[in-house]
Motif scaffolding. Structure first.
Motif, PDB file in Angstrom:
ATOM      1  N   UNK A   1       0.843  -1.197   0.000  1.00  0.00           N
ATOM      2  CA  UNK A   1       0.000   0.000   0.000  1.00  0.00           C
ATOM      3  C   UNK A   1       0.880   1.249   0.000  1.00  0.00           C
ATOM      4  N   UNK A   2       2.065   1.118   0.588  1.00  0.00           N
ATOM      5  CA  UNK A   2       2.973   2.252   0.617  1.00  0.00           C
ATOM      6  C   UNK A   2       3.413   2.613  -0.797  1.00  0.00           C
TER       7      UNK A   2
ATOM      8  N   UNK B   1       0.569   4.350  -2.487  1.00  0.00           N
ATOM      9  CA  UNK B   1       0.494   5.744  -2.031  1.00  0.00           C
ATOM     10  C   UNK B   1       1.522   6.583  -2.750  1.00  0.00           C
TER      11      UNK B   1
ATOM     12  N   UNK C   1      12.266  12.905  -6.999  1.00  0.00           N
ATOM     13  CA  UNK C   1      10.821  12.944  -7.201  1.00  0.00           C
ATOM     14  C   UNK C   1      10.356  14.363  -6.915  1.00  0.00           C
TER      15      UNK C   1
ATOM     16  N   UNK D   1       7.923  16.904  -4.807  1.00  0.00           N
ATOM     17  CA  UNK D   1       7.103  16.882  -3.596  1.00  0.00           C
ATOM     18  C   UNK D   1       6.034  17.961  -3.657  1.00  0.00           C
ATOM     19  N   UNK D   2       5.223  18.021  -2.610  1.00  0.00           N
ATOM     20  CA  UNK D   2       4.035  18.872  -2.658  1.00  0.00           C
ATOM     21  C   UNK D   2       4.371  20.351  -2.655  1.00  0.00           C
TER      22      UNK D   2
ATOM     23  N   UNK E   1      13.042  16.892  -5.384  1.00  0.00           N
ATOM     24  CA  UNK E   1      13.830  16.393  -4.258  1.00  0.00           C
ATOM     25  C   UNK E   1      14.861  15.388  -4.721  1.00  0.00           C
TER      26      UNK E   1
ATOM     27  N   UNK F   1      17.025  12.450  -2.829  1.00  0.00           N
ATOM     28  CA  UNK F   1      17.241  11.762  -1.561  1.00  0.00           C
ATOM     29  C   UNK F   1      18.540  10.977  -1.685  1.00  0.00           C
TER      30      UNK F   1
ATOM     31  N   UNK G   1      18.966   7.218  -0.897  1.00  0.00           N
ATOM     32  CA  UNK G   1      18.241   6.308  -1.768  1.00  0.00           C
ATOM     33  C   UNK G   1      18.938   6.161  -3.117  1.00  0.00           C
TER      34      UNK G   1
ATOM     35  N   UNK H   1       2.141   7.697   9.751  1.00  0.00           N
ATOM     36  CA  UNK H   1       0.926   7.254   9.074  1.00  0.00           C
ATOM     37  C   UNK H   1      -0.228   7.162  10.056  1.00  0.00           C
TER      38      UNK H   1
ATOM     39  N   UNK I   1       1.853  15.667   5.279  1.00  0.00           N
ATOM     40  CA  UNK I   1       3.014  15.383   4.427  1.00  0.00           C
ATOM     41  C   UNK I   1       4.062  14.567   5.193  1.00  0.00           C
TER      42      UNK I   1
ATOM     43  N   UNK J   1       6.374  12.366   3.045  1.00  0.00           N
ATOM     44  CA  UNK J   1       7.263  12.992   2.063  1.00  0.00           C
ATOM     45  C   UNK J   1       8.711  12.771   2.500  1.00  0.00           C
TER      46      UNK J   1
ATOM     47  N   UNK K   1      11.361  14.458   2.022  1.00  0.00           N
ATOM     48  CA  UNK K   1      12.077  15.638   2.512  1.00  0.00           C
ATOM     49  C   UNK K   1      11.640  16.062   3.906  1.00  0.00           C
TER      50      UNK K   1
ATOM     51  N   UNK L   1      14.454  13.579   5.486  1.00  0.00           N
ATOM     52  CA  UNK L   1      15.801  13.486   4.891  1.00  0.00           C
ATOM     53  C   UNK L   1      16.289  14.856   4.480  1.00  0.00           C
TER      54      UNK L   1
END
Lengths: 255, 187
Positions: free
Chosen positions: A2-3, A6, A109, A111-112, A117, A119, A122, B172, B178, B181, B183, B186
């Motif tokens: 599910x993650x 999302x 990716x 972000x909002x 971003x 990371x 990763x 969660x 957010x 997210x 950021x 990290x």
């Protein structure tokens, strides 16, 4: 699983044009080329703020320099009628960024807040994003860099020191944005005020050519310069929809 | 003219080999990940605590005498880092409270020499993680959520995983804005 779902949902959402209108912030920078003197103060400030290494002469010759923001010089005409133009080039934080689609591990990716971003922990270092970036503003760590004493004392604790094999780029000084949001929360405010966040390059620019702000706020300084008749995006024909706006240099001296 | 598949296969052989090896690697990697991640995850905690310069007991202070965590770790509600209290804070009480005990005498020695006590860090997050104590304390997160039952420990050791999974689960659960997210945590 599910993650992952999302993540995919938000990834798609943030890549839709105009997605940012329903979120709090859409960070934008405007750069007035009429004011830019090419002094490279922004480059130095970025170097100090974001723990960028000095790669040295040999590495530089191999094209392995590290500059999240750089000043590009453009010469026009023949001597003695030469015109010189400067353009500060940094990550454009494109809303339709080509680099985001190619990362196999989603280390980069959107972000909002409209930030592209990166990371670091990763990232596996495929360097595909640097290949796809039309602005050439992504920098790869070919080596582990070290800072001789006492230079290691000036490393910024709010920014991680990147290791070998990791891609890095301008973050719009995410640590300062985070701090401003933190302050806003402490003060019981919902939003960060205009001019409260200043990336290192904006803060240091002696000519105030660089302006940083939120384009969702119609009153902000950056929204006004976005509607300026001189405003344009670099490589607009690629439809990357960048978050950095340039104001064209005009007049007899324009390069 | 007969069409043979053999020449095609001859060309494809190295490719098939590479794909085959990669596939086996994938399966092995998946298995290794599934089999050993949980294992290494568990070895991180509970881990025996490091030896400290002074045998400070959280059980006595926070457990028996019910001293608030934030009384000594005052920075936790004001700053990103919780910080360890200055020696003056220890001396403030212990110049009057049992100053004759050998361990306390060591503390007071540090105080008289105006030297900090070289405490060893137990909960050390990686460099790429941004964690603000202030945000979490002000949001009402119990210290024990991440630090374990410190008030029962003579020697502080890691009793909670303090890994990304724990952060995400909690974010969660509490529907942090957010909170998923990258950021957010990290840098």
């Amino acid at each position: 699983m599910s993650f992952i779902n999302d993540f995919l949902a938000s990834w798609r959402e943030y890549r839709r044009p105009g997605y940012y209108e329903k979120f709090d912030y859409a960070w934008t920078m405007s750069i007035d080329l009429d004011r830019c003197t090419g002094c490279e103060a922004c480059v130095t400030a970025c170097q100090a703020e974001n723990n960028l290494p000095i790669v040295g002469e040999d590495e530089f010759a191999k094209g392995r320099e590290m500059q999240w923001i750089r000043i590009e010089r453009y010469w026009e005409g023949e001597y003695p009628n030469v015109k010189l133009g400067f353009i500060p080039m940094l990550c454009q934080h494109c809303d339709a960024a080509p680099c985001e689609t190619v990362c196999p591990v989603s280390a980069t990716y959107h972000n909002q807040d409209g930030l592209n971003a990166q990371i670091y922990n990763r990232c596996i270092g495929t360097r595909s994003c640097a290949v796809y970036c039309p602005y050439e503003v992504r920098y790869f760590n070919y080596n582990n860099h070290h800072w001789d004493a006492p230079l290691d004392e000036q490393l910024n604790p709010d920014v991680s020191v990147r290791e070998k094999g990791v891609m890095e780029k301008c973050t719009f000084c995410i640590q300062r944005i985070r701090q401003a949001k933190d302050q806003a929360k402490d003060d019981g405010r919902r939003r960060v005020r205009d001019g409260e966040v200043q990336p290192a390059c904006v803060q240091t620019c002696p000519a105030e050519a660089l302006v940083f702000g939120d384009r969702n706020d119609a009153e902000s300084q950056v929204s006004q310069s976005m509607n300026h008749p001189r405003a344009y995006h670099v490589l607009e024909e690629l439809n990357t929809d960048p978050s950095v706006v340039y104001l064209k240099k005009v007049g007899s001296n324009a390069g | 003219m007969a069409i043979s598949i053999v020449p095609t296969l001859r060309v494809l052989k190295p490719a098939a080999l590479i794909v085959g090896v990669a596939f086996v690697g994938l399966i092995f990697g998946y298995w290794a990940n599934a089999a050993f991640t949980t294992g290494s995850y568990n070895t991180l905690y509970p881990a025996p605590g490091p030896e400290q310069p002074i045998n400070f007991s959280h059980r006595v202070h926070a457990g028996d005498y019910q001293i608030e965590c934030l009384y000594c770790h005052t920075e936790a509600r004001r700053s990103t880092s919780a910080g360890v209290p200055a020696v003056s804070k220890c001396a403030g009480c212990h110049q009057l409270v049992v100053p004759e005990r050998p361990q306390i005498r060591m503390v007071l020695e540090y105080w008289e020499n105006q030297e900090p006590i070289p405490w060893v860090k137990v909960h050390d997050l990686p460099d790429f993680v941004y964690f603000s104590h202030k945000r979490h304390v002000l949001a009402g997160v119990e210290c024990q959520t991440c630090h374990g039952p410190v008030e029962t420990m003579d020697v502080v050791s890691r009793m909670a995983p303090n890994q990304m999974g724990q952060c995400l689960t909690c974010h969660k659960e509490h529907q942090v804005e957010f909170g998923l997210d990258c950021l957010t945590c990290h840098k």
